[in-house]
Write an enzyme that holds these catalytic residues in place. Structure first.
Site, PDB file in Angstrom:
ATOM      1  CB  SER A   1      -6.152   4.067   2.216  1.00  0.00           C
ATOM      2  OG  SER A   1      -5.505   5.379   1.396  1.00  0.00           O
TER       3      SER A   1
ATOM      4  CE  LYS B   1      -3.746   1.887   0.839  1.00  0.00           C
ATOM      5  NZ  LYS B   1      -3.385   2.706  -0.516  1.00  0.00           N
TER       6      LYS B   1
ATOM      7  CE  LYS C   1       3.040   6.144   7.366  1.00  0.00           C
ATOM      8  NZ  LYS C   1       3.056   7.356   6.107  1.00  0.00           N
TER       9      LYS C   1
ATOM     10  CG  ASN D   1      -5.688  17.019   1.903  1.00  0.00           C
ATOM     11  OD1 ASN D   1      -6.320  17.618   1.880  1.00  0.00           O
ATOM     12  ND2 ASN D   1      -5.350  15.625   2.271  1.00  0.00           N
TER      13      ASN D   1
ATOM     14  CB  THR E   1      -2.569  12.868   6.168  1.00  0.00           C
ATOM     15  OG1 THR E   1      -2.766  11.753   5.556  1.00  0.00           O
ATOM     16  CG2 THR E   1      -1.604  13.008   7.076  1.00  0.00           C
TER      17      THR E   1
ATOM     18  CE  LYS F   1       4.364   7.304  -0.685  1.00  0.00           C
ATOM     19  NZ  LYS F   1       3.431   7.670   0.444  1.00  0.00           N
TER      20      LYS F   1
END
Length: 433
Positions: free
Chosen positions: A359, A70, A94, A221, A190, A106
């Site tokens: 997510s 992810k 993470k 954001n 986030t 990523k």
């Protein structure tokens, strides 16, 4: 195409120190030293003026022991294979820190998206998915937003994947618009998760929101939603910055009207590539980016890019606490300098996990077809990141280590356990009677 690229030397050194605290097999050390898979792709895009430009992109899947990988897709002119590899490593840690059934990945495209028209950006987004289509999927690797990518971009990517597959596969991409299978609460996740970690730390230290002055570097954001929610919770936001400049007001700033003004020159606010800056806030004092980092505040929020604090400016940091919303905003050397100075660092692998937590919730909703309210999503986000944060705080205190070390111990321990369950040298060398 290349395989098994290594993470940067600083990260390698740090992970080796983590291993010193844990009794893990040599197999685990070797597997975590390199990415499992890395691909570089070329993306030809027909520009609006008829010319053809070819952009370079990457997708790195670092480790999938605990589940499909992810990770976001970053659009930035400085994106490189090395950066994407490091980011995929941090994603691996993470996801394990907050105990999600994912590995880390990523993606990135080397481009300045601000110079593209919206049609060019759509072509680039769809071209990237065509290039990596065979590498991703709901059970293999699930892309998401990152720097300069957002719900609109994710919607284009999900639609391109669906067109190639000739079927709807909403769970292949997260961070999509709600109307295209996205989750309520994802856009602010986030920032919300980061505030939750700060709140839990402040509670342990018996500090109220009204006591804490906050400077926010990076008003994109994540930085905006953190600042907005923190302001609503009673924290005093005294400084904000974006790529064009910074503003300061010791009496406090209200992030909401500043954000609205920053974005008002674009019809579609969600596209994020606005022409205005926070510096257009006329009543606030304009300061430099460097001055914002060195303000005498209680909490310095780093929500821009990597390496904002390095060994050149670490000794000038006056904040008592650093909240890492960006990935890797403090270099390893600066991290040690700040620790020696008594600065508390709330680490990125915990603080910015809100995005991947929601997510995951979007991925689950896409697979089940059962969609939840924003209140339900926020509750589940708060519960998961709160549980992970409390465990990190307790471990740091019990083992007398930094919060970053405690978070890595928590994540690496889970990854090592999963790898060991697949068998190690010790297991395979054991003799049965």
């Amino acid at each position: 195409m290349s395989t098994r690229p290594e993470i940067e030397a600083d990260a390698q050194s740090f992970i080796e120190r983590i291993f010193e605290h844990l009794n893990v097999a040599e197999d685990v050390r070797q597997r975590l030293a390199c990415a499992k898979f890395s691909a570089q792709v070329s993306i030809p895009v027909r520009m609006d003026d008829g010319t053809l430009e070819v952009f370079q992109g990457w997708r790195v899947q670092y480790d999938d022991t605990r589940g499909p990988t992810k990770g976001g897709v970053r659009l930035h002119p400085k994106v490189s294979a090395a950066e994407v590899t490091d980011l995929s490593f941090w994603m691996t840690i993470k996801c394990a820190v907050v105990d999600l059934p994912f590995g880390g990945a990523k993606g990135g495209i080397c481009v300045d998206p601000k110079r593209l028209s919206r049609l060019e950006l759509e072509r680039l987004s769809r071209g990237y998915i065509r290039a990596i289509h065979d590498l991703i999927g709901p059970d293999r690797d699930i892309p998401a937003p990152d720097v300069n990518s957002n719900a609109t971009v994710m919607g284009w990517m999900a639609d391109e994947y669906a067109q190639i597959e000739r079927r709807q596969v909403p769970a292949v991409i997260t961070g999509k618009p709600i109307g295209l299978g996205g989750s309520a609460g994802r856009v602010a996740a986030t920032g919300r998760g980061a505030l939750q970690v700060l709140q839990l730390w402040a509670s342990r230290e018996d500090k109220s929101p009204q006591q804490l002055r906050i400077a926010v570097q990076g008003f994109g954001n994540a930085g905006y939603h953190f600042a907005r929610l923190a302001h609503q919770a009673g924290y005093r936001i005294v400084a904000l910055s974006d790529s064009k400049g910074a503003i300061y007001d010791k009496a406090g700033l209200d992030p909401q009207p500043i954000w609205e003004h920053k974005n008002q020159t674009r019809e579609l606010k969600d596209m994020v590539y606005c022409d205005e800056s926070v510096c257009e806030q006329s009543k606030a004092e304009r300061i430099s980016h460097e001055e914002l980092l060195e303000l005498d505040v209680d909490v310095l929020v780093l929500a821009a890019l990597e390496d904002a604090i390095d060994d050149d400016n670490a000794e000038r940091i006056k904040a008592k606490v650093i909240l890492e919303i960006a990935n890797g905003p403090v270099t390893r050397k600066a991290d040690q300098l700040l620790a020696d100075a008594g600065v508390v660092i709330l680490p990125d692998v915990l603080v910015n996990a809100g995005g991947v937590i929601v997510s995951h919730l979007e991925w689950v909703q896409n697979r089940t077809g059962d969609y939840w309210s924003e209140e339900t999503v926020e509750q589940r986000l708060d519960e998961r990141i709160g549980k992970a944060a409390e465990a990190c705080f307790a471990r740091a205190e019990a083992e007398q280590v930094s919060l970053r070390t405690a978070a890595y111990l928590q994540g690496v321990e889970r990854i090592a356990d999963a790898m060991s369950n697949q068998g190690t040298r010790t297991y395979f060398n054991a003799r049965s009677d």
